[in-house]
Design an enzyme around this catalytic site. Structure first.
Site, PDB file in Angstrom:
ATOM      1  N   GLN A 200      32.921  64.652 -48.561  1.00  0.00           N
ATOM      2  CA  GLN A 200      33.018  64.059 -49.899  1.00  0.00           C
ATOM      3  C   GLN A 200      33.241  65.110 -50.981  1.00  0.00           C
ATOM      4  O   GLN A 200      33.866  64.832 -52.000  1.00  0.00           O
ATOM      5  CB  GLN A 200      31.753  63.247 -50.222  1.00  0.00           C
ATOM      6  CG  GLN A 200      31.574  62.001 -49.384  1.00  0.00           C
ATOM      7  CD  GLN A 200      30.648  62.237 -48.211  1.00  0.00           C
ATOM      8  OE1 GLN A 200      30.658  63.315 -47.611  1.00  0.00           O
ATOM      9  NE2 GLN A 200      29.844  61.254 -47.861  1.00  0.00           N
ATOM     10  N   ASP A 241      20.747  58.711 -53.972  1.00  0.00           N
ATOM     11  CA  ASP A 241      20.895  57.350 -53.461  1.00  0.00           C
ATOM     12  C   ASP A 241      19.612  56.548 -53.614  1.00  0.00           C
ATOM     13  O   ASP A 241      19.650  55.324 -53.633  1.00  0.00           O
ATOM     14  CB  ASP A 241      21.321  57.389 -51.995  1.00  0.00           C
ATOM     15  CG  ASP A 241      22.776  57.805 -51.864  1.00  0.00           C
ATOM     16  OD1 ASP A 241      23.632  56.913 -51.759  1.00  0.00           O
ATOM     17  OD2 ASP A 241      23.056  59.013 -51.899  1.00  0.00           O
ATOM     18  N   LYS A 252      22.768  62.709 -50.079  1.00  0.00           N
ATOM     19  CA  LYS A 252      23.597  63.039 -48.932  1.00  0.00           C
ATOM     20  C   LYS A 252      22.978  64.162 -48.111  1.00  0.00           C
ATOM     21  O   LYS A 252      22.464  65.127 -48.657  1.00  0.00           O
ATOM     22  CB  LYS A 252      24.995  63.445 -49.410  1.00  0.00           C
ATOM     23  CG  LYS A 252      25.985  63.762 -48.302  1.00  0.00           C
ATOM     24  CD  LYS A 252      26.114  62.632 -47.280  1.00  0.00           C
ATOM     25  CE  LYS A 252      26.516  61.325 -47.910  1.00  0.00           C
ATOM     26  NZ  LYS A 252      26.567  60.212 -46.934  1.00  0.00           N
TER      27      LYS A 252
END
Length: 359
Positions: A200, A241, A252
């Site tokens: 990402q 998150d 992550k």
């Protein structure tokens, strides 16, 4: 900077999602015409990032309601319950997903309580999904403004994964602070971890920041420690998150290691997250479910197997950074610092338009 973009668009034909699996080589869109297709897009990471999957889930709920509105009241309510369960379980770690679905459920419950028709309820749900989308952009921009003072006039920032416009409504959380600092005239350079195994950072963060003309240096994940030790990084900013009530942060996988390295080298480690990512019902990081993804993301590279057949694989998508390594948590309502049990509760208890500043 480049013109603002959003990875999520909704029109009368359904939901359009910028396919983040294909970036940076191809900018293509996936259209979702049902709640099931939205859930699949979330699960397969067409759309990703905690705020973005919450927005997508809200639209998925509204689309499912619209398709079911021709049923009798009992059938409509059963279908909404099914849709809610389907979307909630698409990915387990990011709390924004559950937060958005619960918000949509409350709208449906209020409509049912006053005897509204399924058609009218579906219209209300559509409006609520759009409100969640608009509110996220405003929250990210406010978060960015709160974070400006954390960024020195000349600084190099390390980030991990992608917490930018692609992960939100179009501005970003961690990258929202970067964008706000640049807009304020600060000279900022970003080191972007590649973020294995889904890359990402390499694919998405680099794409976004270069699009905005912000100096970006891509590094291998394993290079972060040496660069921190060498004094080449002034601060770390990551997204989240889920933030537990005590300030533990799920993000992550690899974030925990970066936080420990930053702490060891006395470099501030900041988390940028809207209040929709804070879960006061979750006491600490041990209570956060960690998603395990397919082994294929580890053993294949570009469609070619890169590991021997038969090797065991663990592929957790997230890890938890204990609150003791977090210098501050930046939200749209202000900045929380330790003791997080107190400051996060205060920030989440403030009204949506109330700024509580630096606690």
């Amino acid at each position: 900077m480049a013109e603002m973009f959003s990875p999520i668009e909704c029109d009368e034909d359904g939901l359009r999602l910028l396919d983040q699996r294909r970036l940076p080589l191809e900018e293509s869109w996936v259209r979702c015409a049902s709640a099931e297709e939205v859930a699949d897009a979330i699960r397969e990471m067409v759309v990703r990032g905690a705020p973005a999957i919450g927005i997508a889930a809200a639209y998925g709920f509204a689309i499912g309601a619209s398709r079911a509105a021709g049923r009798d009241a009992g059938g409509f309510e059963r279908r909404l319950s099914e849709i809610g369960e389907l979307l909630t379980h698409a990915r387990p770690t990011a709390v924004n997903l559950r937060w958005a679905v619960e918000r949509m459920r409350r709208v449906a419950e209020r409509a049912r309580a006053v005897g509204e028709s399924p058609q009218r309820s579906a219209k209300r749900l559509e409006a609520e999904a759009k409100a969640i989308h608009v509110e996220d952009l405003a929250a990210c921009m406010a978060l960015g403004r709160h974070g400006i003072d954390l960024v020195p006039q000349r600084s190099t920032i390390l980030t991990h994964c992608n917490a930018g416009g692609l992960a939100t409504s179009g501005y970003g959380t961690a990258l929202g602070i970067v964008r706000a600092a640049v807009a304020a005239g600060k000279q900022v350079r970003v080191f972007a971890d590649e973020t294995r195994p889904f890359l990402q950072g390499a694919r998405l963060t680099a794409w976004e920041l270069l699009r905005d003309g912000i100096e970006t240096v891509l590094i291998a994940d394993v290079a972060a420690g040496g660069l921190l030790h060498a004094g080449e990084i002034d601060l770390v900013i990551v997204g989240a998150d889920r933030v537990a009530a005590n300030g533990d942060v799920a993000n992550k996988v690899g974030t925990y290691g970066v936080a420990v390295l930053a702490h060891e080298n006395r470099v501030p480690f900041y988390v940028a997250a809207p209040t929709s990512t804070i879960d006061l019902d979750c006491p600490d990081g041990r209570s956060i479910p960690i998603e395990e993804r397919s082994a294929d993301e580890i053993v294949f590279w570009g469609g070619t197997r890169s590991a021997p057949v038969g090797v065991g694989v663990r592929n957790p998508a997230f890890d938890v950074t204990p609150a003791r390594y977090v210098s501050a948590i930046v939200t749209e309502r202000g900045i929380a610092r330790a003791p997080y049990t107190e400051t996060l509760a205060k920030i989440c208890g403030a009204s949506s338009d109330e700024a509580v500043w630096d606690l």
